[in-house]
Design a protein around this motif. Structure first.
Motif, mmCIF file in Angstrom:
data_model
loop_
_atom_site.group_PDB
_atom_site.id
_atom_site.type_symbol
_atom_site.label_atom_id
_atom_site.label_comp_id
_atom_site.label_asym_id
_atom_site.label_seq_id
_atom_site.Cartn_x
_atom_site.Cartn_y
_atom_site.Cartn_z
ATOM 1 N N TYR A 15 -55.188 23.295 50.806
ATOM 2 C CA TYR A 15 -54.739 21.911 50.631
ATOM 3 C C TYR A 15 -53.352 21.870 49.989
ATOM 4 O O TYR A 15 -52.468 21.118 50.423
ATOM 5 N N GLY A 16 -53.151 22.703 48.976
ATOM 6 C CA GLY A 16 -51.853 22.742 48.301
ATOM 7 C C GLY A 16 -50.741 23.224 49.217
ATOM 8 O O GLY A 16 -49.629 22.686 49.195
ATOM 9 N N GLU A 17 -51.034 24.233 50.036
ATOM 10 C CA GLU A 17 -50.045 24.738 50.984
ATOM 11 C C GLU A 17 -49.691 23.690 52.030
ATOM 12 O O GLU A 17 -48.534 23.570 52.448
ATOM 13 N N LEU A 18 -50.681 22.907 52.424
ATOM 14 C CA LEU A 18 -50.447 21.859 53.426
ATOM 15 C C LEU A 18 -49.578 20.744 52.844
ATOM 16 O O LEU A 18 -48.667 20.227 53.515
ATOM 17 N N GLU A 19 -49.831 20.381 51.591
ATOM 18 C CA GLU A 19 -48.984 19.385 50.925
ATOM 19 C C GLU A 19 -47.530 19.852 50.883
ATOM 20 O O GLU A 19 -46.610 19.082 51.205
ATOM 21 N N GLU A 20 -47.344 21.097 50.510
ATOM 22 C CA GLU A 20 -45.994 21.657 50.432
ATOM 23 C C GLU A 20 -45.328 21.681 51.811
ATOM 24 O O GLU A 20 -44.134 21.402 51.940
ATOM 25 N N TYR A 21 -46.127 21.996 52.819
ATOM 26 C CA TYR A 21 -45.588 22.059 54.181
ATOM 27 C C TYR A 21 -45.048 20.698 54.609
ATOM 28 O O TYR A 21 -43.932 20.587 55.140
ATOM 29 N N PHE A 22 -45.817 19.640 54.361
ATOM 30 C CA PHE A 22 -45.377 18.305 54.780
ATOM 31 C C PHE A 22 -44.150 17.847 53.995
ATOM 32 O O PHE A 22 -43.259 17.198 54.554
ATOM 33 N N LEU A 23 -44.101 18.174 52.723
ATOM 34 C CA LEU A 23 -42.916 17.822 51.935
ATOM 35 C C LEU A 23 -41.673 18.540 52.482
ATOM 36 O O LEU A 23 -40.582 17.971 52.524
ATOM 37 N N ASN A 24 -41.874 19.794 52.931
ATOM 38 C CA ASN A 24 -40.747 20.566 53.464
ATOM 39 C C ASN A 24 -40.225 20.025 54.792
ATOM 40 O O ASN A 24 -39.078 20.295 55.158
ATOM 41 N N ILE A 25 -41.068 19.285 55.521
ATOM 42 C CA ILE A 25 -40.592 18.682 56.781
ATOM 43 C C ILE A 25 -40.330 17.180 56.596
ATOM 44 O O ILE A 25 -40.335 16.413 57.552
ATOM 45 N N ASN A 26 -40.120 16.804 55.318
ATOM 46 C CA ASN A 26 -39.755 15.427 54.956
ATOM 47 C C ASN A 26 -40.813 14.397 55.333
ATOM 48 O O ASN A 26 -40.510 13.278 55.751
ATOM 49 N N GLU A 27 -42.080 14.784 55.171
ATOM 50 C CA GLU A 27 -43.187 13.864 55.367
ATOM 51 C C GLU A 27 -43.852 13.592 54.012
ATOM 52 O O GLU A 27 -43.761 14.402 53.089
ATOM 53 N N LYS A 28 -44.508 12.464 53.892
ATOM 54 C CA LYS A 28 -45.203 12.109 52.657
ATOM 55 C C LYS A 28 -46.368 13.076 52.423
ATOM 56 O O LYS A 28 -47.015 13.543 53.366
ATOM 57 N N SER A 29 -46.644 13.343 51.152
ATOM 58 C CA SER A 29 -47.691 14.310 50.826
ATOM 59 C C SER A 29 -49.083 13.837 51.258
ATOM 60 O O SER A 29 -49.973 14.664 51.484
ATOM 61 N N PHE A 30 -49.281 12.502 51.399
ATOM 62 C CA PHE A 30 -50.607 12.019 51.792
ATOM 63 C C PHE A 30 -50.963 12.461 53.209
ATOM 64 O O PHE A 30 -52.133 12.442 53.607
ATOM 65 N N ARG A 31 -49.965 12.873 53.996
ATOM 66 C CA ARG A 31 -50.246 13.391 55.336
ATOM 67 C C ARG A 31 -51.098 14.660 55.251
ATOM 68 O O ARG A 31 -51.866 14.970 56.167
ATOM 69 N N ALA A 32 -50.957 15.376 54.149
ATOM 70 C CA ALA A 32 -51.751 16.589 53.967
ATOM 71 C C ALA A 32 -53.236 16.251 53.902
ATOM 72 O O ALA A 32 -54.067 16.932 54.514
#
Length: 354
Positions: A15-32
């Motif tokens: 879950y934490g890695e997915l949050e970081e991934y979305f932030l890195n592609i300029n998406e909101k963390s709730f997408r994780a």
């Protein structure tokens, strides 16, 4: 598997890695949270099913990540007890197997953690062709998810005891446990997971320090180092005493009772002297013994101890104050032993795993 080269295995991301991934592609963390739910709670197999993600985001995910799906290429159902044996094909063409068992306390699945096995235990079909590779966390998860889809039933207990040695694939197994127990996904209790190992001592200590509430099961199968070496090559590296000290540490760190698996092989390790030695080894320890009449495989000449002697062995342990059960044999009529179905499939393909 070629389409996944240079793409990220999204199903193996925590879950934490997915949050970081979305932030890195300029998406909101709730997408994780949305995506994690689709992957691990709804267990979708394609991005197109993720209906609350924009089409543009789904396309980005398709271009840069992949969902590691496996396919059931054979399912055998026992006429004796309804046990199901699954043969799965991975994305790279390798095959693994899993077993689905119904008990009064819920459904259990025994999954593979590696393609093949390097441990060389003499009574196990999993190791006959050696180790091909480790499974990823997503390939372990996919066994659970695919069996859930096929049976339509929730899995309440998981046993890491199929093909492979879990502690030989330590990092991926730890990630699998983190993912399957995440409250945002499948949300299985750690107490409902059993990890079986032949005794890789350093990794038992590492696992203990994680303080997970899983059950640790030791494949012991002998009461002396000399005899254990004839059955399990790992005994040439780690003694029974070293293993017991590691399990004592695991109990100290987790408070979880240790399970000891003891495969009874006729004229090998099933004497009353063995039963008494096993009692002495485990005396004073918070332990449970699981007696397993060996499931014969055609490549070896081992024979199972008859049930009269199994019960005599059990009685000796009980008289010495040892907690003991006899494992109920499941799926004996469908190549129930670890690795048998996969071995038969590989042999039918001329000895090739793919």
């Amino acid at each position: 598997m070629s389409e996944s080269i240079n793409k990220v295995d999204i199903l193996s991301m925590t879950y934490g890695e997915l949050e970081e991934y979305f932030l890195n592609i300029n998406e909101k963390s709730f997408r994780a949270k949305q995506t994690f739910k689709w992957l691990h709670s709804d267990r979708v197999k394609t991005y197109d099913e993720m209906s609350n993600l924009s089409k543009n985001l789904r396309e980005i995910l398709k271009e840069n990540t992949y969902i590691n799906n496996i396919e059931a290429i054979d399912v055998l159902t026992s006429k004796e007890d309804g046990t199901k044996k699954f043969l799965f094909e991975l994305m790279d063409g390798n095959v693994i197997e899993s077993v689905f068992m119904r008990y009064h306390h819920g459904n259990s699945v025994c999954i593979s953690t590696q393609v093949g096995c390097a441990m060389g235990c003499k009574f196990c079909a999993s190791t006959l062709d050696g180790l091909t590779r480790n499974l990823t966390a997503s390939e372990m998860l996919s066994q659970i998810y695919e069996i859930t889809r096929i049976t339509g039933e929730r899995i309440s207990n998981i046993v890491l005891m199929g093909s492979g040695e879990p502690l030989h694939n330590y990092d991926n197994v730890l990630k699998f446990i983190e993912l399957i127990t995440d409250e945002n996904g499948y949300n299985l209790s750690g107490r409902n997971i059993t990890l079986s190992t032949c005794g890789i001592v350093p990794n038992i200590y590492k696992l203990a320090d994680c303080k997970l509430q899983i059950t640790l099961a030791i494949s012991l199968h002998s009461t002396t180092d000399e005899r254990r070496k004839t059955l399990m090559p790992i005994a040439n590296k780690y003694s029974i005493d070293e293993i017991l000290k590691a399990t004592d540490y695991f109990f100290e760190q987790t408070g979880r009772r240790i399970s000891f698996e003891y495969c009874l092989v006729a004229n090998e390790n099933d004497t009353m002297e063995d039963a008494n030695r096993l009692s002495k080894l485990l005396n004073g320890r918070n332990a449970h013994v699981n007696l397993i009449p060996v499931n014969p495989i055609k490549e070896r000449d081992f024979k199972s101890t008859n049930m009269e002697f199994v019960h005599k062995f059990k009685n000796v342990l009980e008289k010495n104050g040892i907690n003991v059960t006899i494992r109920r044999e499941m799926g004996r009529d469908i190549n129930g032993a670890c690795g048998q179905l996969r071995k038969s499939y590989i042999d039918s393909k001329g000895g090739k795993n793919r």
